[in-house]
Design a protein around this motif. Structure first.
Motif, short mmCIF file in Angstrom:
data_model
loop_
_atom_site.label_atom_id
_atom_site.label_comp_id
_atom_site.label_asym_id
_atom_site.label_seq_id
_atom_site.Cartn_x
_atom_site.Cartn_y
_atom_site.Cartn_z
N ILE A 24 0.85 -1.21 0.00
CA ILE A 24 0.00 0.00 0.00
C ILE A 24 0.88 1.25 0.00
O ILE A 24 0.69 2.18 -0.80
N THR A 28 1.42 3.76 -3.29
CA THR A 28 0.97 5.15 -3.13
C THR A 28 2.15 6.11 -3.27
O THR A 28 2.03 7.15 -3.93
N ALA A 31 2.93 6.58 -6.76
CA ALA A 31 1.94 7.45 -7.39
C ALA A 31 2.21 8.92 -7.06
O ALA A 31 1.84 9.82 -7.82
N LEU A 32 2.84 9.17 -5.93
CA LEU A 32 3.17 10.54 -5.53
C LEU A 32 4.51 10.99 -6.09
O LEU A 32 4.98 12.07 -5.78
N LYS A 99 -15.35 -5.25 1.75
CA LYS A 99 -15.02 -3.87 2.11
C LYS A 99 -14.26 -3.14 1.01
O LYS A 99 -13.77 -2.04 1.22
N GLY A 100 -14.12 -3.76 -0.14
CA GLY A 100 -13.46 -3.08 -1.24
C GLY A 100 -11.96 -2.96 -1.09
O GLY A 100 -11.34 -2.07 -1.67
N LEU B 13 -14.31 1.08 -3.75
CA LEU B 13 -12.90 0.73 -3.57
C LEU B 13 -12.32 1.44 -2.35
O LEU B 13 -12.67 2.57 -2.06
N CYS B 15 -8.81 2.40 0.24
CA CYS B 15 -7.42 2.85 0.19
C CYS B 15 -6.51 1.69 -0.19
O CYS B 15 -6.67 0.61 0.36
N PRO B 16 -5.56 1.84 -1.08
CA PRO B 16 -5.14 3.07 -1.77
C PRO B 16 -5.69 3.18 -3.19
O PRO B 16 -5.19 3.97 -3.97
N MET B 17 -6.73 2.38 -3.51
CA MET B 17 -7.13 2.27 -4.91
C MET B 17 -7.63 3.57 -5.56
O MET B 17 -7.30 3.82 -6.72
N ILE B 19 -6.65 6.60 -5.18
CA ILE B 19 -5.47 7.38 -5.56
C ILE B 19 -4.73 6.72 -6.73
O ILE B 19 -4.33 7.39 -7.69
N LEU B 20 -4.56 5.40 -6.64
CA LEU B 20 -3.82 4.70 -7.70
C LEU B 20 -4.54 4.80 -9.04
O LEU B 20 -3.92 5.02 -10.08
N ARG B 21 -5.87 4.64 -9.01
CA ARG B 21 -6.65 4.75 -10.25
C ARG B 21 -6.57 6.17 -10.81
O ARG B 21 -6.45 6.37 -12.03
N LYS B 23 -4.18 8.39 -10.34
CA LYS B 23 -2.83 8.65 -10.85
C LYS B 23 -2.66 8.06 -12.25
O LYS B 23 -2.11 8.68 -13.15
N LYS B 24 -3.18 6.83 -12.42
CA LYS B 24 -3.07 6.17 -13.71
C LYS B 24 -3.80 6.97 -14.79
O LYS B 24 -3.30 7.15 -15.89
N PHE B 51 -2.60 14.22 -1.88
CA PHE B 51 -2.12 13.85 -3.21
C PHE B 51 -1.84 15.12 -4.03
O PHE B 51 -0.79 15.25 -4.67
N GLN B 54 1.23 17.08 -2.85
CA GLN B 54 2.53 16.46 -3.11
C GLN B 54 2.85 16.32 -4.58
O GLN B 54 4.02 16.18 -4.96
N THR B 55 1.83 16.32 -5.43
CA THR B 55 2.10 16.11 -6.86
C THR B 55 2.02 17.40 -7.66
O THR B 55 2.50 17.46 -8.78
#
Lengths: 160, 76
Positions: A24, A28, A31-32, A99-100, B13, B15-17, B19-21, B23-24, B51, B54-55
């Motif tokens: 995780i 992340t 991604a940052l 819970k996804g 969805l 965490c962290p999905m 944000i990841l989606r 970003k993609k 996010f 920081q980006t």
């Protein structure tokens, strides 16, 4: 652009629950815009296997919530019963889906895709008779000095 | 409702999905284009603020409607 931040992680645990934090944070961070390296050692090497069979165990884990109040009336010894680990793992996986929470292997793939480098600790690879072919593609092998070279310049270093 | 060039539906969805989606999807956009993200993870409110900080992407809108969160991000 300025030098990217760096995140260094040592992943030492080989259970399903403990597999999540390194991936995780690594995905992340990537991604940052962080440069990320995870160094897998001892039981953490399980997280690099092509088809890992990761489990959770209630054994020796008093913080684990059990379904139906089992943690209240179940003797501690009961958590050591045969089949208990399989049962708890199945329940945990179902709860995660409900819970996804992303599937671990999908998260691992996203982490890799995002450019995080995955490094298996040479000494423990040898210790457990693993082979580079046991691990997913792009896994690198390295020793303590390899990790420290990167961690020495990292903004964040975590031992998980 | 604000205009956007692409949308990510991260409903359901955790965490962290989201944000990841996001970003993609941002990777595929040009500077100045907007991405709309729909999410139900309450943690995503603070996460998208962090996010953006920081980006450098701009979080132009963050709204909630009945447990559904909508974020509008302009690519830097």
């Amino acid at each position: 652009m300025s030098e990217p931040k760096k995140l260094a992680i040592i992943a030492t645990k080989g259970s399903l629950d403990w597999a999540y934090p390194p991936f995780i944070l690594a995905s992340t961070a990537a991604a940052l815009g962080y440069e990320v390296r995870i160094f897998f050692t001892f039981y953490g090497l399980q997280l690099l296997r092509k088809n890992p069979d990761l489990q959770v165990t209630p054994l020796g884990n008093p913080g684990m919530p059990m379904p139906m109040g089992m943690d209240k009336w179940f003797p501690v010894l009961g958590t050591a019963l045969p089949g208990m680990q399989k049962l708890m793992t199945a329940m945990m996986k179902k709860k995660m889906r409900d819970k996804g929470v992303v599937d671990l292997l999908e998260l691992r793939e996203l982490t890799r895709e995002a450019g995080a480098k995955l490094i298996a600790c040479q000494m423990t690879v040898d210790l457990f008779d693993f082979d580079k072919d046991d691990f997913i593609a792009d896994t690198e092998i390295g020793g303590a000095a390899t990790f420290l070279e990167f961690a020495g310049q990292a903004d964040i270093s975590l031992f998980i | 409702m604000a205009e956007f060039d692409e949308q990510v539906d991260a409903t359901g969805l955790n965490c962290p999905m989201p944000i990841l989606r996001a970003k993609k999807a941002l990777n595929g956009l040009h500077t100045g284009q907007r991405l709309q993200v729909i999410a139900t993870d309450p943690g995503s409110v603070r996460d998208f603020e962090a996010f953006a900080r920081q980006t450098g992407h701009a979080l132009e809108q963050s709204a909630e409607d009945n447990g559904t969160f909508r974020f509008l991000i302009r690519k830097a």
